[in-house]
Design a protein around this motif. Structure first.
Motif, mmCIF file in Angstrom:
data_model
loop_
_atom_site.group_PDB
_atom_site.id
_atom_site.type_symbol
_atom_site.label_atom_id
_atom_site.label_comp_id
_atom_site.label_asym_id
_atom_site.label_seq_id
_atom_site.Cartn_x
_atom_site.Cartn_y
_atom_site.Cartn_z
ATOM 1 N N CYS A 57 33.027 34.426 17.443
ATOM 2 C CA CYS A 57 32.369 35.475 18.117
ATOM 3 C C CYS A 57 31.051 34.796 18.710
ATOM 4 N N CYS A 60 27.769 35.837 16.530
ATOM 5 C CA CYS A 60 27.280 35.538 15.229
ATOM 6 C C CYS A 60 28.464 34.496 14.749
ATOM 7 N N THR A 62 31.431 34.275 13.682
ATOM 8 C CA THR A 62 32.521 34.414 12.719
ATOM 9 C C THR A 62 33.986 34.381 13.599
ATOM 10 N N CYS A 69 32.255 40.347 18.223
ATOM 11 C CA CYS A 69 32.893 40.969 16.987
ATOM 12 C C CYS A 69 32.262 42.498 16.656
ATOM 13 N N CYS A 72 28.829 42.605 15.080
ATOM 14 C CA CYS A 72 27.518 42.329 16.331
ATOM 15 C C CYS A 72 27.689 43.475 17.017
HETATM 16 ZN ZN ZN Z 1 29.864 38.695 15.674
#
Ligand code: ZN
Ligand code: ZN
Lengths: 198, 198
Positions: A57, A60, A62, A69, A72
């Motif tokens: 992402c 963030c 991830t 994502c 977020c």
């Molecule tokens: Zn994210």
């Protein structure tokens, strides 16, 4: 018996999975061939599919299949709070406590000089850029309470405080030496509520 | 955090590997995505390739990519001797002792009524057809010396003796309760030389 090429290749490839030695790789290969060819095909496609589609992402860090994502993108979340975790599993554990409504940054690891894991490997430049976006006011450090997790929290904390951010740490309701993934949600919930200034 | 589809599918597929629980499946998925995408792709291709190409040797029942495996095609081997093993790993262990120059039949398992594994699951009809080809004179039972392996050897032995074949069993140089795969080659060598009539 000479092993056939495809079988040898399969056992060698299985061996590269973390925690799988040569004996268990061979057992896995035989098991799949003899008893679960459908699982083997499913896994084969899942691996190729995941490697093709999943990336980080851009907000963030991830794993996600989209640019930013879902977490977020969630407008209900409090953008002034940013919680820093080591792994997506840790993030999931915190989500389960229902005590936190801010956003996250996932390091995908922790500082570990002995293993050659430095600031670059845990995306600290990205974290700084993210935390200094002008909206984030408090960064909650939720790395593990292991030696490496504590050192990582300390390092990040100093770095962010130097940039004028408020930094807090989960309270030590989490057992010392414990890993978030194995702690019950109640303990994590209390630690979140009792988080202290770092 | 909501897990993405491909990531969830990968963790679920890894979980179907023998000995892999939900936590370790998730750790494997994260590890591959973060640290070893090349291994993941290699494994993906190896799985699809193996499932596509590998089947049972029409003579000895082991895994092979060709119709009749190299061992069975080896004209140097003594076709009057047939050694019955549970798995390809067991066959490899016996080969390493250099005490046996006959052919093999691989059951791909052992009788285990409690697990619902009966004669059909270990290819006994194929074994009978193979052992009664008119060339085989002695069948060496080299199933494991576990309870299930002994019961399997007994069952097969009675069946083949009733058809007029000479049947022998590896001598008990192999520790009682032991599995061939974990026994040193020297012990297996002695057991092969001391094999007794069954
Ligand atoms: Zn994210
Ligand atoms: Zn064969």
């Amino acid at each position: 018996m000479k092993k056939t090429g495809s079988l040898e290749a399969l056992a060698e490839a299985l061996r590269r999975l973390p925690g799988v030695g040569p004996k268990s790789a061979q057992r896995m290969a035989y098991h799949l061939l003899q008893h679960d060819r459908e699982a083997a095909s499913t896994l084969g496609h899942a691996l190729l599919n995941a490697m093709d589609r999943i990336h980080h992402c851009s907000s963030c860090n991830t794993f996600t299949e989209i640019e930013i994502c879902e977490t977020c993108q969630d407008a209900q979340r409090d953008g002034t709070l940013l919680c820093v975790v080591e792994t997506p599993s840790d993030q999931m554990m915190i989500e389960q406590t229902l005590t936190y409504k801010g956003l996250y940054f996932v390091l995908m690891g922790r500082l570990s000089p002995l293993d050659g894991i430095g600031p670059r490997d845990i995306y600290l430049e990205r974290l700084i850029a993210r935390a200094t976006d002008g909206i984030v006011q408090e960064v909650v450090l939720a790395t593990n309470f292991t030696n490496e997790g504590e050192a990582t929290a300390h390092y990040i904390g100093e770095m962010l405080k130097a940039r004028g951010l408020k930094v807090s740490r989960l309270a030590r309701g989490v057992p010392v030496g414990g890993e978030l993934e194995y702690v019950d949600a109640g303990t994590i919930a209390r630690a979140m509520l009792d988080r202290r200034s770092a």
